[in-house]
Design an enzyme around this catalytic site. Structure first.
Site, short mmCIF file in Angstrom:
data_model
loop_
_atom_site.label_atom_id
_atom_site.label_comp_id
_atom_site.label_asym_id
_atom_site.label_seq_id
_atom_site.Cartn_x
_atom_site.Cartn_y
_atom_site.Cartn_z
N HIS A 64 -20.54 10.40 -10.32
CA HIS A 64 -21.55 9.57 -9.64
C HIS A 64 -20.94 8.29 -9.11
O HIS A 64 -21.48 7.65 -8.22
CB HIS A 64 -22.73 9.27 -10.57
N ARG A 65 -19.80 7.91 -9.69
CA ARG A 65 -19.01 6.78 -9.18
C ARG A 65 -17.55 7.23 -9.18
O ARG A 65 -17.12 7.94 -10.09
CB ARG A 65 -19.10 5.58 -10.11
N LYS A 69 -12.67 7.25 -14.90
CA LYS A 69 -11.83 6.34 -15.68
C LYS A 69 -11.87 6.71 -17.15
O LYS A 69 -12.93 7.01 -17.70
CB LYS A 69 -12.38 4.92 -15.51
N LYS A 93 -20.40 4.45 -21.31
CA LYS A 93 -19.81 3.14 -21.56
C LYS A 93 -19.74 2.32 -20.27
O LYS A 93 -20.17 1.18 -20.21
CB LYS A 93 -18.39 3.41 -22.06
N LYS A 105 -11.42 11.52 -19.49
CA LYS A 105 -10.54 11.37 -20.66
C LYS A 105 -9.43 12.40 -20.59
O LYS A 105 -9.65 13.50 -20.07
CB LYS A 105 -11.32 11.57 -21.96
N1 GLU Z 1 -9.40 4.46 -24.10
C1 GLU Z 1 -10.28 3.33 -23.97
C2 GLU Z 1 -11.71 3.75 -24.26
O1 GLU Z 1 -11.96 4.69 -24.96
C3 GLU Z 1 -10.10 2.60 -22.65
C4 GLU Z 1 -10.36 3.38 -21.40
C5 GLU Z 1 -9.97 2.66 -20.12
O2 GLU Z 1 -9.58 1.51 -20.16
O3 GLU Z 1 -10.06 3.31 -19.06
O4 GLU Z 1 -12.64 3.09 -23.88
#
Ligand code: GLU
Length: 469
Positions: A64-65, A69, A93, A105
């Site tokens: 959606h974005r 990340k 998050k 991830k």
């Molecule tokens: N691995 C971290 C998390 O679980 C950081 C992820 C990030 O900075 O993209 O939030």
């Protein structure tokens, strides 16, 4: 406890919150389901010349974005379902703290502590090449970061590999965050998740009515804290709690066992002791205790800062802490969560509490795209206007400030100060919003409020996308 249980828990938390949502089931399903996964196996040469097949994953949970990340985990426990569940948490998050990314991830199935640096470098570079080949990495596509078992060094290898393959692309340094400073990283990223945990906990316990309901006084000062995991997240959370929050760290557990002192221990000295001796055990002034049992010791705040599924139906009844602060991703499974909530404990959920890492990653990504550090543009200007202001005040009052006060008022902010104040603001605001939703919509707990807020933000975005034919 298997990765399956973690995956089920994340979906269970989603469903519990989605039941309060005003969005149609189709949109909610789109928010919940993982959009794309890449599962790979590749050969890597061992130090002795033989070949090993390494299994790895990258899950992109929500488009959606863009970019998506999320970190890359090196652990022999990595699995496809764990990677997907972690990617989903990244989506929620980012939505919660207003960072404009989808969630992703990565996982690589190796035990980094048992491998040589050379092997880890070969794995990291090969993994990056695989991601490039399938378009699973890029400044506008998918941007990895550190996670359990990885850090600055691995991010440095990733950007170097990317740079050499995609030489002519713009913004190449924005292909990964959590890089060393010397490779266009940002100050404050290493401690960001832990410091964010501190800001998040402080925002929550500063609420007088929250503290009162738990039978605690407001604020962090004097609160007894037990920490599980003295890694980057746990250490920095505890350090800030100890130094800025004046809380007492009474127990710490690590793989080798636990240490306890009812009067508090110095977590900075404890880390030094571990670096020198290879273990937290034997730290002067503490007694050694069983690491599992330590979680059940009397304290005010328990911070699981290691891995998922640490508090489950097996031990949740015996947890004595009033506040469980999820610094790790998924440390409390759904069965454990139900028990804790029934017993009146407050669980501060991972998707909010550990969002400081990705928040500062966002600042790093912005900096890399702008091609300039934040303080470079404003620091000198602020210094000049502060000087003018001070000179005017001194002329008006006919008095002079002492030298040290003068310096403090005059100097423009450095990059670290800008990062930390933006992180503080982000965590404080996010907590206020979750708290508001919790009360206004009369939700059972903070986790449901956090999930609902995140789900609605992502759903809102999808509902404006239209459906591509
Ligand atoms: N691995 C971290 C998390 O679980 C950081 C992820 C990030 O900075 O993209 O939030």
């Amino acid at each position: 406890m298997s990765a399956g249980a973690f995956y089920e828990s994340v979906h269970g938390y989603f469903d519990r919150a989605a039941a309060y949502s005003r969005f149609e089931p189709g949109i909610l399903k789109q928010v919940k389901d993982c959009n794309a996964v890449y599962r790979m196996k590749f050969p890597v040469r061992n130090d002795d010349g033989s070949v090993r097949v390494v299994e790895a994953f990258r899950a992109e949970h929500s488009f959606h974005r863009l970019p998506t990340k999320g970190g890359i985990r090196f652990s022999r426990m990595v699995s496809l379902n764990e990677t997907i569940a972690l990617a989903a948490l990244m989506t929620y998050k980012c939505a919660l703290v207003g960072v404009p990314f989808g969630g992703a991830k990565g996982g690589v199935k190796i035990s980094p502590a048992q491998e040589s640096e050379g092997f880890r470098e070969r794995v990291t570079r090969r993994y990056t090449a695989e991601l490039i080949r399938k378009n699973f990495i890029g400044p506008d596509i998918d941007v990895p970061a550190p996670d359990y078992g990885t850090g600055e060094q691995e991010m440095g290898w990733i950007v170097d590999t990317y740079k050499n393959i995609r030489m002519n692309e713009p913004n190449i340094y924005a292909c990964v965050t959590g890089k060393p400073l010397a490779m266009q990283g940002i100050p404050g990223r290493t401690q960001a998740t832990g410091q964010g945990v501190y800001f998040g906990l402080r925002s929550c316990l500063d609420q007088a009515e929250v503290a009162k309901k738990l039978g605690l006084t407001p604020g962090l000062a004097g609160k007894r804290v037990i920490l599980q995991g003295l890694g980057k997240v746990g250490f920095h959370a505890a350090k800030h709690l100890q130094e800025d929050g004046r809380a007492l760290i009474v127990g710490v557990s690590e793989q080798e066992g636990g240490v306890y002192n009812a009067d508090g221990l110095d977590v900075v000295a404890l880390l030094r002791h571990r670096q020198e001796t290879g273990s937290i055990l034997g730290f002067p002034g503490t007694e050694s205790v069983d690491r599992g049992a330590l979680l059940e010791f009397s304290c005010d705040i328990l911070i699981p800062a290691a891995l998922e599924n640490q508090i489950t139906a097996k031990n949740a009844e015996r947890i004595q802490a009033k506040v469980i602060a999820e610094a790790a991703n998924g440390p409390v499974d759904q069965a454990g969560d139900t028990i804790l909530c029934r017993r009146g404990c407050l669980v501060i959920p991972d998707l909010f509490l550990n969002a400081g890492g990705v928040t500062v990653s966002y600042f790093e990504w912005l900096k890399n795209r702008a091609g300039v550090s934040f303080d470079r543009m404003i620091s000198r200007h602020e210094e000049l206007s502060n000087r003018h202001m001070l000179a005017a005040m001194e002329t008006l009052t006919g008095q002079q400030l002492p030298g040290s006060d003068r310096d403090r008022l005059i100097h423009g902010p450095d990059e670290l100060r800008l990062v930390v104040s933006a992180l503080e603001q982000t965590m404080t605001r996010a907590y206020e919003r979750i708290h508001e939703v919790w009360l206004q919509r009369d939700l059972p707990d903070l986790r449901t409020a956090a999930f609902l807020l995140a789900i609605e933000r992502v759903a809102e975005s999808y509902s404006h996308h239209g459906i591509f034919p």
